[in-house]
Design a protein around this motif. Structure first.
Motif, PDB file in Angstrom:
ATOM      1  N   LEU A   1       0.828  -1.206   0.000  1.00  0.00           N
ATOM      2  CA  LEU A   1       0.000   0.000   0.000  1.00  0.00           C
ATOM      3  C   LEU A   1       0.862   1.255   0.000  1.00  0.00           C
ATOM      4  O   LEU A   1       0.586   2.224  -0.721  1.00  0.00           O
ATOM      5  N   LEU A   2       1.919   1.244   0.804  1.00  0.00           N
ATOM      6  CA  LEU A   2       2.829   2.387   0.828  1.00  0.00           C
ATOM      7  C   LEU A   2       3.520   2.562  -0.516  1.00  0.00           C
ATOM      8  O   LEU A   2       3.695   3.691  -0.991  1.00  0.00           O
ATOM      9  N   ASP A   3       3.888   1.445  -1.137  1.00  0.00           N
ATOM     10  CA  ASP A   3       4.552   1.532  -2.443  1.00  0.00           C
ATOM     11  C   ASP A   3       3.620   2.115  -3.499  1.00  0.00           C
ATOM     12  O   ASP A   3       4.060   2.863  -4.383  1.00  0.00           O
TER      13      ASP A   3
ATOM     14  N   MET B   1       7.739   8.876  -5.908  1.00  0.00           N
ATOM     15  CA  MET B   1       8.654   8.946  -4.767  1.00  0.00           C
ATOM     16  C   MET B   1       9.250   7.581  -4.420  1.00  0.00           C
ATOM     17  O   MET B   1       9.811   7.394  -3.358  1.00  0.00           O
ATOM     18  N   MET B   2       9.110   6.620  -5.324  1.00  0.00           N
ATOM     19  CA  MET B   2       9.654   5.282  -5.071  1.00  0.00           C
ATOM     20  C   MET B   2      11.180   5.378  -5.008  1.00  0.00           C
ATOM     21  O   MET B   2      11.824   5.941  -5.912  1.00  0.00           O
ATOM     22  N   ASP B   3      11.770   4.837  -3.954  1.00  0.00           N
ATOM     23  CA  ASP B   3      13.219   4.923  -3.783  1.00  0.00           C
ATOM     24  C   ASP B   3      13.888   3.629  -4.251  1.00  0.00           C
ATOM     25  O   ASP B   3      13.372   2.538  -4.033  1.00  0.00           O
ATOM     26  N   TYR B   4      15.033   3.781  -4.908  1.00  0.00           N
ATOM     27  CA  TYR B   4      15.790   2.633  -5.425  1.00  0.00           C
ATOM     28  C   TYR B   4      17.263   2.791  -5.060  1.00  0.00           C
ATOM     29  O   TYR B   4      17.819   3.893  -5.103  1.00  0.00           O
ATOM     30  N   LYS B   5      17.887   1.663  -4.712  1.00  0.00           N
ATOM     31  CA  LYS B   5      19.314   1.654  -4.389  1.00  0.00           C
ATOM     32  C   LYS B   5      19.961   0.543  -5.206  1.00  0.00           C
ATOM     33  O   LYS B   5      19.869  -0.638  -4.851  1.00  0.00           O
ATOM     34  N   ASP B   6      20.602   0.913  -6.285  1.00  0.00           N
ATOM     35  CA  ASP B   6      21.169  -0.073  -7.208  1.00  0.00           C
ATOM     36  C   ASP B   6      22.526  -0.577  -6.721  1.00  0.00           C
ATOM     37  O   ASP B   6      23.377   0.200  -6.265  1.00  0.00           O
ATOM     38  N   THR B   7      22.718  -1.891  -6.853  1.00  0.00           N
ATOM     39  CA  THR B   7      24.006  -2.521  -6.567  1.00  0.00           C
ATOM     40  C   THR B   7      24.248  -3.612  -7.610  1.00  0.00           C
ATOM     41  O   THR B   7      23.316  -4.069  -8.270  1.00  0.00           O
ATOM     42  N   LEU B   8      25.497  -4.031  -7.729  1.00  0.00           N
ATOM     43  CA  LEU B   8      25.834  -5.131  -8.631  1.00  0.00           C
ATOM     44  C   LEU B   8      25.675  -6.465  -7.899  1.00  0.00           C
ATOM     45  O   LEU B   8      26.148  -6.613  -6.768  1.00  0.00           O
ATOM     46  N   PHE B   9      25.029  -7.413  -8.528  1.00  0.00           N
ATOM     47  CA  PHE B   9      24.883  -8.733  -7.914  1.00  0.00           C
ATOM     48  C   PHE B   9      24.654  -9.787  -8.995  1.00  0.00           C
ATOM     49  O   PHE B   9      24.178  -9.486 -10.093  1.00  0.00           O
ATOM     50  N   GLU B  10      24.994 -11.033  -8.662  1.00  0.00           N
ATOM     51  CA  GLU B  10      24.789 -12.150  -9.572  1.00  0.00           C
ATOM     52  C   GLU B  10      23.358 -12.655  -9.457  1.00  0.00           C
ATOM     53  O   GLU B  10      22.846 -12.855  -8.345  1.00  0.00           O
TER      54      GLU B  10
ATOM     55  N   ILE C   1      -2.911  -5.186  -5.715  1.00  0.00           N
ATOM     56  CA  ILE C   1      -1.860  -4.179  -5.898  1.00  0.00           C
ATOM     57  C   ILE C   1      -0.472  -4.803  -6.099  1.00  0.00           C
ATOM     58  O   ILE C   1       0.440  -4.123  -6.560  1.00  0.00           O
ATOM     59  N   GLY C   2      -0.312  -6.074  -5.755  1.00  0.00           N
ATOM     60  CA  GLY C   2       1.005  -6.701  -5.852  1.00  0.00           C
ATOM     61  C   GLY C   2       1.568  -6.693  -7.261  1.00  0.00           C
ATOM     62  O   GLY C   2       2.734  -6.337  -7.478  1.00  0.00           O
ATOM     63  N   LEU C   3       0.757  -7.074  -8.249  1.00  0.00           N
ATOM     64  CA  LEU C   3       1.231  -7.115  -9.635  1.00  0.00           C
ATOM     65  C   LEU C   3       1.430  -5.712 -10.191  1.00  0.00           C
ATOM     66  O   LEU C   3       2.317  -5.484 -11.024  1.00  0.00           O
ATOM     67  N   TYR C   4       0.611  -4.780  -9.745  1.00  0.00           N
ATOM     68  CA  TYR C   4       0.782  -3.377 -10.160  1.00  0.00           C
ATOM     69  C   TYR C   4       2.146  -2.865  -9.702  1.00  0.00           C
ATOM     70  O   TYR C   4       2.901  -2.264 -10.485  1.00  0.00           O
ATOM     71  N   VAL C   5       2.475  -3.095  -8.437  1.00  0.00           N
ATOM     72  CA  VAL C   5       3.769  -2.659  -7.893  1.00  0.00           C
ATOM     73  C   VAL C   5       4.908  -3.387  -8.613  1.00  0.00           C
ATOM     74  O   VAL C   5       5.922  -2.780  -8.974  1.00  0.00           O
ATOM     75  N   ALA C   6       4.735  -4.703  -8.839  1.00  0.00           N
ATOM     76  CA  ALA C   6       5.769  -5.486  -9.528  1.00  0.00           C
ATOM     77  C   ALA C   6       6.055  -4.926 -10.918  1.00  0.00           C
ATOM     78  O   ALA C   6       7.214  -4.781 -11.321  1.00  0.00           O
ATOM     79  N   ARG C   7       5.010  -4.604 -11.664  1.00  0.00           N
ATOM     80  CA  ARG C   7       5.197  -4.047 -13.007  1.00  0.00           C
ATOM     81  C   ARG C   7       5.952  -2.724 -12.964  1.00  0.00           C
ATOM     82  O   ARG C   7       6.840  -2.474 -13.787  1.00  0.00           O
ATOM     83  N   GLU C   8       5.624  -1.867 -11.993  1.00  0.00           N
ATOM     84  CA  GLU C   8       6.298  -0.574 -11.888  1.00  0.00           C
ATOM     85  C   GLU C   8       7.772  -0.742 -11.557  1.00  0.00           C
ATOM     86  O   GLU C   8       8.624  -0.030 -12.089  1.00  0.00           O
ATOM     87  N   ILE C   9       8.087  -1.682 -10.670  1.00  0.00           N
ATOM     88  CA  ILE C   9       9.487  -1.924 -10.308  1.00  0.00           C
ATOM     89  C   ILE C   9      10.264  -2.432 -11.515  1.00  0.00           C
ATOM     90  O   ILE C   9      11.386  -1.984 -11.805  1.00  0.00           O
TER      91      ILE C   9
END
Length: 375
Positions: free
Chosen positions: A211-213, A221-230, A339-347
């Motif tokens: 709901l917050l997402d 205002m969605m926050d993202y923190k990118d890192t390198l990972f396998e 809302i789960g699939l909606y948030v997933a698509r946006e991410i």
């Protein structure tokens, strides 16, 4: 025919023609009155964005006189909010490039008094039509609806924040009780009850976070923190973790991509968890869930397949919409907010990827997340 009869016949014909002309004029006037008094603004553009027709509704809704806007070009002299100019121009360009396609958009337009209102725009390209030769667009004032939507999202955000604190406390106390009972070699039944409580608290926490997402996405205002990972060990570890929380389904992991992503690891985990939990929810007990990872055309593909009830084709295009739930045809009353699939698509979209679904009723569903591989 006698001369007198001929004259009478000719006069009758002229009267008929005159009557038909008057009927057409009346119909034109009637149609004109309809158009000029319709609630929505009707605008007709040329291919270069110049307005060559504007209905009188613009005066009632925005305060501008028709003559102030006819002849203006929305590319060079828009009355659009500065933050929405790109959206409005993309809307018109989409219409120009796609004859007969109905295109839609939402943006803000400037009223003459200096305030802005939200507009829902619908356009169709009829440049090829000899009687129109323009792009016909209707503008509807949805300011009240947007303000109501904003208040609703503010309420959801506030309520979700307020719920977080007690839920966190419940989680902590539940875990403490489990440890205390384990230390005292208590009967299995109380421990089992606490484990059930713990899982339900986790589920409620996910709903609150979703709901917050939703409110963050709507407010950009969605926050993202990118890192390198396998990718491969990342997905495999998630599957192992989720298996511990599912005693009625076997989660089968397979495949390898040897890919590395620069992405928000936690957000992508949120996507995969959502897909797997959905697969579990809509699969009968005992049915396996397959999670596979492959690489194809410079993309990593993560697939989640279940062998459950499936989704009718009628609903496949809507399941990623906010708050949309497939109608409950089996009366199984499965919970969820849609809302789960909606948030997933946006991410996934934020990571320049895409998420797709294939499904057959009675055979299950396959969700595929495709993400570009970092090179």
């Amino acid at each position: 025919m006698l001369p007198q009869e001929s004259m009478q016949s000719g006069g009758s014909q002229r009267q008929d023609e005159s009557g038909e002309e008057q009927t057409l004029l009346n119909r034109d006037e009637q149609f004109h009155l309809w158009i000029e008094n319709i609630a929505d603004i009707i605008t007709v553009f040329k291919a270069d964005g110049t307005i060559f027709y504007q209905s009188a509704s613009i005066t009632r809704l925005l305060g501008w006189a028709v003559e102030e806007r006819v002849g203006q070009n929305i590319f060079t002299n828009p009355i659009t909010h500065p933050d929405d100019i790109q959206a409005q121009q993309a809307f018109l360009i989409d219409a120009i490039n796609n004859p007969d396609k109905v295109v839609t958009s939402t943006f803000r337009l400037l009223r003459k008094d200096g305030t802005f209102c939200y507009i829902e725009a619908i356009a169709r390209n009829l440049l090829h039509h000899p009687l129109v030769q323009g792009i016909v667009s209707t503008y509807r004032d949805i300011t009240e609806r947007m303000e109501l939507e904003k208040r609703k999202e503010e309420f959801i955000r506030a309520a979700s924040h307020e719920l977080r604190a007690p839920i966190t406390n419940l989680k902590g106390h539940t875990q403490v009780l489990k440890m205390m009972l384990a230390d005292h070699d208590a009967m299995e039944e109380p421990v089992e009850y606490l484990s059930i409580m713990d899982k339900q608290i986790d589920r409620l926490t996910r709903l609150i976070n979703d709901l917050l997402d939703v409110t963050k996405i709507r407010a950009s205002m969605m926050d993202y923190k990118d890192t390198l990972f396998e990718v491969d060990p990342f997905v495999r570890d998630l599957v192992i973790l989720l298996q511990h929380n599912s005693s009625h389904h076997t989660l089968r992991f397979s495949g390898e991509s040897h890919a590395t992503l620069c992405a928000d690891k936690d957000r992508l985990a949120q996507v995969i968890i959502n897909l797997v939990m959905n697969a579990i929810k809509y699969s009968p007990r005992g049915r396996p869930i397959d999670i596979t990872v492959t690489a194809e055309d410079d993309r990593v593909l993560i697939r989640v397949r279940d062998y459950g009830k499936g989704i009718p084709e009628l609903y496949l295009q809507r399941i990623f919409e906010r708050f949309y739930r497939v109608p409950d045809t089996d009366n199984d009353n499965r919970s969820g907010l849609g809302i789960g699939l909606y948030v997933a698509r946006e991410i996934v979209a934020r990571h320049h990827g895409e998420i797709q679904v294939e499904s057959q009723p009675g055979e299950g569903s396959t969700f595929t997340v495709a993400l570009p591989i970092n090179t």
